[in-house]
Enzyme design. Structure first.
Site: not given
Ligand SMILES: NC(=O)c1ccc[n+]([C@@H]2O[C@H](COP(=O)([O-])OP(=O)(O)OC[C@H]3O[C@@H](n4cnc5c(N)ncnc54)[C@H](OP(=O)(O)O)[C@@H]3O)[C@@H](O)[C@H]2O)c1
Length: 263
Positions: A137, A150
């Site tokens: 990501s 995360y």
């Protein structure tokens, strides 16, 4: 008769993973797909409509046993494509999160992902061919206040992906890192982030994200950041001090009610 190629896709019950699986099905791959909830069976039946064989596994990929279940479903078949995509987030301030939930993010996004790649990657290297897609990501470029664990797992995956790619450079196995920005999937609801600026902003279409990832994988590219806005955001992040990035992210990911932002 030549054996059909096999693609293994984790986190294929919804969102980016489902779209990746559909692209593989349309491209003529047989599929083994996995996710943690029973929706994976519905996804399998939908993907079978493309005339391909689909085996599905409902398993928690945060657990060693879950990864073993998936490996059992693959059996001895050579894996041509592995899409290590399963992952989830966790909103709110780190000290307010239950530590078992923190561990589940790390065990899914990092430990389970690496265990699966280790097992299948070993087989690919021995065979001298294979393609691995890791869903990282652009969050990996940004210290994610109110999504701290995360974002750190995605920084791990982004980094790991390039390192593994370099190690496998002469092996016939390629490694590609798909780095989406905010994408319209169930991710934000599952991460309890709906009550945040990032949860409510306009997001990318998972079909476009998956297509960019699939094409990059098939070309053997090292990475793909999807969309020009995300490319710009990641370029800016690379020259911005980490402390400033964290403070800016806090404004996007702090819940709009209840908790203070770190401004
Ligand atoms: N959406 C975004 O803005 C965004 C941006 C960048 C990167 N990503 C990454 O893209 C990937 C796919 O997420 P998405 O956005 O498509 O969200 P999603 O719709 O929530 O899909 C996540 C998938 O992963 C599966 N999964 C999660 N934890 C699992 C576990 N422990 N064991 C097995 N399966 C598990 C889910 O299945 P179950 O529901 O059955 O658990 C689901 O199939 C993730 O790695 C995410 O971090 C997303």
């Amino acid at each position: 008769m030549a054996q059909r190629q096999l693609a293994v896709i984790t986190g294929a019950s919804s969102g980016i993973g489902y779209e990746l699986a559909e692209l593989c099905a349309k491209d003529g791959f047989d599929l083994v797909i996995a996710a943690d909830e029973s929706e994976i069976e519905d996804a399998a039946h939908a993907l079978e409509q493309h005339g391909t064989r689909v085996d599905w596994v409902e398993c928690d990929l945060a657990m060693e046993e879950g990864v073993e279940e998936l490996l059992e479903a693959i059996g001895r078949r050579p894996v041509d494509v592995l899409m290590a995509n399963a992952g989830h987030g966790l909103g709110h301030a780190f000290l307010d999160q239950a530590f078992e939930d923190v561990l589940h993010v790390i065990d899914t996004n990092v430990t389970g992902t690496l265990f699966l790649i280790h097992r299948i990657g070993t087989r690919m290297r021995k065979r001298g061919s294979g393609r691995i897609l890791i869903t990282g990501s652009i969050a990996g470029f940004i210290p994610g206040a109110y999504q701290a664990v995360y974002n750190a797992t995605k920084a791990f995956l982004d980094s790991f992906s390039f390192a593994l790619r370099a190690e496998l450079a002469e092996s016939g196995v390629t490694v590609t890192c798909l780095m989406p920005g905010a994408t319209e999937t169930e991710f934000f609801e599952r991460s309890d982030l709906l009550d945040t600026a990032v949860g409510q902003e306009k997001k990318d279409d998972p079909k476009d994200v998956a297509k960019a990832g699939f094409d990059a994988l098939m070309r053997g590219d090292g990475d793909v950041v999807t969309g020009w806005q995300n490319k710009l955001q990641s370029a800016i992040a690379s020259v911005t001090p980490a402390g400033l990035l964290a403070r800016q992210y806090a404004k996007k990911a702090a819940p709009s009610s209840g908790e203070e932002s770190a401004e």
